[in-house]
Design a protein around this motif. Structure first.
Motif, short mmCIF file in Angstrom:
data_model
loop_
_atom_site.label_atom_id
_atom_site.label_comp_id
_atom_site.label_asym_id
_atom_site.label_seq_id
_atom_site.Cartn_x
_atom_site.Cartn_y
_atom_site.Cartn_z
N ARG B 183 0.95 -1.28 0.06
CA ARG B 183 -0.17 0.01 0.04
C ARG B 183 1.05 1.37 -0.08
O ARG B 183 0.56 2.26 -0.83
CB ARG B 183 -0.82 -0.10 1.31
CG ARG B 183 -2.08 -0.82 1.13
CD ARG B 183 -2.95 -0.55 2.15
NE ARG B 183 -2.58 -1.46 3.40
CZ ARG B 183 -1.66 -0.69 4.06
NH1 ARG B 183 -1.42 0.52 4.08
NH2 ARG B 183 -1.18 -1.42 5.43
N VAL B 184 1.67 1.28 0.98
CA VAL B 184 2.48 2.69 0.95
C VAL B 184 4.10 2.37 1.07
O VAL B 184 4.49 1.36 1.57
CB VAL B 184 2.21 3.40 2.44
CG1 VAL B 184 2.74 2.62 3.29
CG2 VAL B 184 2.56 4.65 2.37
N PRO B 261 2.88 3.18 -7.49
CA PRO B 261 2.81 3.82 -6.19
C PRO B 261 1.41 3.45 -5.44
O PRO B 261 0.24 3.46 -6.34
CB PRO B 261 2.94 5.23 -6.53
CG PRO B 261 2.62 5.09 -8.06
CD PRO B 261 3.28 3.77 -8.62
N PHE B 262 1.14 3.35 -4.22
CA PHE B 262 0.00 3.33 -3.48
C PHE B 262 -0.92 2.02 -4.25
O PHE B 262 -1.83 2.18 -4.42
CB PHE B 262 -0.87 4.53 -3.55
CG PHE B 262 -0.10 5.68 -3.03
CD1 PHE B 262 0.42 6.77 -3.68
CD2 PHE B 262 0.36 5.82 -1.84
CE1 PHE B 262 1.17 7.80 -3.38
CE2 PHE B 262 1.22 6.87 -1.55
CZ PHE B 262 1.66 7.69 -1.90
#
Lengths: 374, 326, 157, 146
Positions: B183-184, B261-262
């Motif tokens: 996720r991050v 990303p993300f």
């Protein structure tokens, strides 16, 4: 203050040969460094690799034939040396120069000073490891060389001045090119400050590095930006104004504690002052009036006696000491050169510093070796 | 023959060949990229003559270097001198074994991947010392001693920064670390560790502003002064391959390896993400090189011992406390 | 009362009558010229050193009848250069000023190698610019093509 | 607290430095690719010395007076001439100049009484030996004219 090192145990000292083929000695210079680990115990420069015997050539050539030699001693400020030699002989033989020629010579001399400082700026930051500012400085310097090339015909060894004026007149495009160059240089200063002056690594590499005390400078006869960085405002253009320098208003930048950072700031500020001088000269330059006093014969014979004429070259006080016996050849032609004493103070300043600092200090005092070897 | 094809051995041999080919081509490409980036930053062009956009320039340099005579100084230690460049180049290749290029494109997904990379990258210091000392040249000796002190000083904060990431994932396996960044990315969770890692990585690969060992303006060429021909070529390739490995590890540890990303991958395969991020990081390292002057040797040491190590220790402790609380 | 006037006054008291000639018009680049005997040069240099002057340049002149060294000194003030002149026969040794002005070390080395004037107990008597083993003195008028070998009074009437 | 302020300011100065260099990345290139494109010479460019071609006589006007030979600081010019017969002016037959030792100061061009010397605009001279740089300007002019 560099760490005061204890007297070295004899066996730990080894000599390192800095030069003569070394990327950061400006010209061919060899410094024998006695090192104790990274710290320098004794520095002994070996000179003479570029000795061509200019002073002996001066004795068996006429005054006019010596002019090409003058721009080959300090090849970075060739025009300043030509200008100085022309002024010395004019003062000696009492030749008057048309006003327009005086303005042309002053503009070209100050342009040459800026180009010499720009080259110093590029090579100094390269000595510290930053390769890019070197290219930016040379990009600006290229403009000056093109401007001077338009008028004198050559880029480095000009022999442009004659006794009584200059050898070629200046046209309108030269004046415009100079004006645009000055505005362009002023806009570039902000980039240089952001890239180098404010850079924390640069500040750490130059603050309190290679400190020259005023007393030390007086002992070794240091002149020019290195002396002004120690706080003594000694500039020949203000102390003994020659030609038109008493009619321009410009300041003499001085530093406070004489370290490499102050020498850097003084030279950058000097470039700004030279821009101001050029602007004032461009504004006041007379349109008409000849550029050369043609009544001067090529086999000029100044009266018996001597003259010692000092002027401010990019590196400091430079002087021509001419002794004449009434013949077209000077009896003795001695040239006092600033780099000679600027390098000599290095022997005292380098004691106790590190090798990396030695290069930084050598770069910060802006020495041209062929000028010392003459 | 069929069983051999599917066996572990065959996979290893193919992996080895691909790794060798990829690392060499990559090094050549990086040399060309560095000269182009340096050129355009300095308002000039960079290589342009040989091949389209000068792409074959590095190959031409390589051929020239191979053609050059291998000069050995008379008083050099003739056993250690020829071996030193090979010693520098060999451990750098080992690092490619565990790099997480894509989810199933890891040659040997060992559970001690991170440890292996840093163990072998510490070996290059020994080889540089051997090279510098054996060429019996004062400048090379100075360069070698400096590089040992520098690498020792910057190894510790590097490992501490990596440790704080490993602490969060509590596994040394690259694929685990990359999966944990679904996720991050860790760069947003651990910004301080990422910054420390990048700085120490630049110092580790002797790149400006920390290139004290081969400081052109002071030590002429530092530890590889006396090496000529392909020996110098090996030192040169090792530096660029090392730079690739260091930024590849940075992408997998902090910038989410093969993941977008993300969490959304935008349909781009994993390996493209990985290489794109690595080359962006390499560009940053090159960009830093052509902007800053060089640190003096003692300032370099002070920066590491007095600033980097305390900062990375504090970061580690904070991570531990935060992990304890959650 | 600038530093230059102080030095001028002290030199006047120290030197015999008429040894110090003043050029107010600064035509030949010096404010005053002091003719100093060989024995008094160290003392005169100390006066200048205490007065705050720096040794700008040192020039050796080779005449037929005598040899001469001109020490140009300057103070950090407008138009305040002055010179000390020392006359001595070619083979006589002159006391060194390296104890007073550190810049004199190199300046004297250069004069010694180019003109062959020797200095008493110079700290480092090696050649500066010429090769170490050079025993010739290029700036002597007898070296190479002689343009003109004059007596001193032909030039300085 | 100055310590932390210095670190923050230092960090910001590093970022500013990088901003300067990256802005240069897409600025147009300043260098000229020499063999492909050539810069135009400045009007006053001082190339090596050559004899001027006068329209009225179709050739040079050098009278072998030797003024340039005497004016040259590095003594690189040798002029020889003959007087075809009593009344007519002298005419130069050979004009040797050694380009490798000529410092392009221009004193010869200035002192020439018949203004027959001028600067050429050639800068790509080459030769295989030091002696190939000793050139006879008259022969060179004949060659270039034919």
């Amino acid at each position: 203050m560099p760490k005061p090192i204890a007297p070295p145990a004899v066996d730990r000292v080894y000599t390192l040969n800095l030069g003569p083929q070394h990327p950061s000695t400006h010209g061919v210079l060899r410094v024998l460094l006695d090192l104790d680990g990274e710290f320098i115990v004794k520095a002994d420069p070996v000179l003479g690799y570029g000795h061509r015997g200019h002073e002996k050539m001066g004795e068996n050539r006429t005054y006019k034939q010596f002019m090409p030699n003058t721009s080959r001693m300090d090849y970075l400020s060739g025009l300043l040396f030509n200008h100085g030699f022309a002024l010395a002989v004019e003062k000696f033989a009492g030749i008057d120069v048309p006003l327009r020629a005086k303005y042309i010579r002053t503009i070209c001399a100050e342009l040459n000073r800026i180009s010499s400082h720009l080259l110093w700026f590029g090579t100094y930051v390269m000595d510290l490891g930053g390769f890019t500012p070197f290219l930016y400085a040379f990009d600006d310097r290229e403009n000056i060389l093109d401007i001077l090339d338009r008028v004198t015909g050559s880029r480095l060894t000009y022999s442009y001045c004659r006794f009584g004026g200059v050898c070629q007149d200046v046209d309108e495009t030269f004046l415009e090119m100079t004006k645009t160059f000055i505005d362009r240089l002023r806009s570039r200063f902000s980039d240089y400050h952001n890239l180098v002056t404010k850079n924390i690594i640069f500040i750490h590499r130059t603050r309190n590095v290679g400190v020259i005390h005023p007393e030390q400078a007086r002992q070794f006869g240091v002149t020019g930006p290195n002396l002004r960085a120690c706080g003594i405002p000694f500039d020949v253009r203000k102390m003994e104004p020659y030609e038109l320098y008493d009619q321009f208003d410009f300041e003499i930048p001085t530093g406070t504690n004489g370290d490499a950072l102050d020498r850097y700031n003084v030279r950058l500020e000097e470039m700004e002052q030279s821009c101001r001088i050029i602007e004032q000269a461009l504004a006041r330059m007379p349109k008409g009036g000849g550029y050369l006093n043609r009544s001067v014969s090529s086999r000029l014979t100044p009266p018996k006696g001597e003259v010692y004429f000092a002027f401010e070259s990019a590196r400091g006080l430079t002087a021509y000491y001419l002794v004449s016996d009434g013949s077209p050849h000077p009896y003795r032609c001695h040239i006092r050169v600033p780099s000679f004493s600027n390098l000599h103070v290095l022997v005292d300043v380098l004691r106790g510093t590190m090798v990396a600092d030695a290069i930084s200090i050598l770069g910060s005092i802006d020495v041209v070796i062929p000028e010392i070897d003459r | 023959m069929g069983s051999f094809m599917a066996s572990e051995w065959f996979r290893l041999i193919v992996g080895l060949v691909i790794v060798l080919a990829f690392s060499q081509l990559n090094a050549l490409f990086l040399v060309w990229l560095e000269r182009k980036v340096a050129g355009h930053i300095q308002l000039r062009i960079g290589p342009k003559e040989v091949g389209p956009f000068g792409l074959l320039q590095t190959i031409a340099d390589g051929i020239k270097l191979v053609g050059k005579e291998l000069i050995t100084p008379r008083s050099a230690d003739n056993k250690l001198f020829p071996v030193a460049p090979v010693l520098v180049f060999m451990p750098v290749l080992v690092g490619f074994l565990v790099l997480p290029f894509a989810p199933h494109l890891i040659i040997r997904d060992m559970n001690v991947g991170v440890l292996l990379i840093f163990a072998f990258s510490a070996f290059t210091v020994l080889a540089i010392l051997a090279g510098g000392w054996s060429s019996n040249n004062k400048y090379a000796l100075l360069g070698a001693i400096r590089s040992v002190a520098q690498n020792v000083a910057y190894e510790i904060p590097l490992l501490l920064a990596v440790l704080s990431v490993v602490l969060m994932v509590n596994s040394l396996q690259f694929s685990e670390i990359v999966k944990a960044q679904g996720r991050v990315w860790f760069v947003f969770v651990q910004p301080v560790a990422a910054l420390i890692y990048l700085i120490c990585a630049t110092a580790e690969t002797n790149r400006a502003p920390f290139d004290i060992p081969e400081a052109e303006s002071e030590l002429v060429a530092g530890f590889h002064t006396e090496f000529s021909g392909m020996r110098f070529g090996l030192f040169f390739l090792a530096e660029y391959t090392n730079m690739f490995i260091v930024s590849a590890v940075a992408t997998s540890l902090f910038f989410g390896g093969w993941q977008g990303p993300f969490g959304f991958d935008l349909g781009i395969p994993g390996i493209v993400w990985f290489l794109a991020k690595t080359y962006v990081l390499i560009f940053v390292i090159m960009w830093v090189r052509w902007t800053f002057p060089r640190l003096r040797f003692d300032q370099l040491m002070n920066l590491s011992w007095k600033f980097m190590i305390p900062l990375s220790l504090a970061n580690l402790i904070v991570t531990a406390i935060v992990l304890k609380l959650i | 009362m600038g530093k230059k006037e102080l030095i001028l006054q002290k030199l006047r008291e120290m030197l015999p009558e008429g040894a110090v000639i003043q050029h107010d018009a600064y035509t030949s680049g010096v404010a005053f010229v002091a003719r100093v005997p060989v024995s008094g040069i160290v003392e005169a240099a100390e006066v200048c050193d205490r007065g705050g002057a720096y040794l700008e340049s040192m020039t050796g002149l080779d005449f037929e009848d005598t040899a001469e060294i001109v020490y140009h000194m300057n103070v950090y003030e407008p138009k305040s250069r002055f010179s000390l002149r020392v006359l001595f026969p070619h083979d006589e040794k002159i006391p060194t000023l390296s104890g007073i002005f550190s810049s004199a070390v190199w300046l004297e080395r250069e004069v010694r190698e180019f003109l062959g004037f020797d200095f008493l107990d110079h700290p480092d008597p090696r050649n500066l610019l010429l090769p170490e083993d050079a025993d010739f003195h290029p700036l002597r008028k007898t070296f190479g093509k002689i343009a003109a070998y004059r007596k001193r009074e032909e030039i300085y009437a | 607290m100055g310590y932390w302020k210095e670190i923050v300011e230092g960090g910001w100065s590093l970022v500013e430095g990088m901003r300067v260099t990256v802005r240069r990345l897409w600025r147009p290139v300043v260098t000229v690719q020499y063999p492909r494109k050539q810069l135009n010479l400045s009007p006053a460019y001082r190339g090596h010395i050559e004899l001027r071609l006068f329209a009225d006589t179709g050739t040079h006007k050098c009278i072998a007076c030797g003024a340039c030979q005497r004016a040259c600081p590095s003594h690189v010019i040798r002029v020889q001439g003959i007087k075809p017969h009593m009344k007519s002016p002298k005419k130069a037959t050979h004009y040797f100049i050694d380009f490798s030792r000529c410092s392009l100061c221009g004193l010869c061009v200035e002192t020439c009484p018949t203004q027959t010397l001028q600067y050429s605009r050639e800068y790509e001279l080459e030769g295989d030996s030091r002696w190939s740089s000793v050139v006879d300007l008259i022969a060179r002019q004949e060659q270039s004219r034919s």
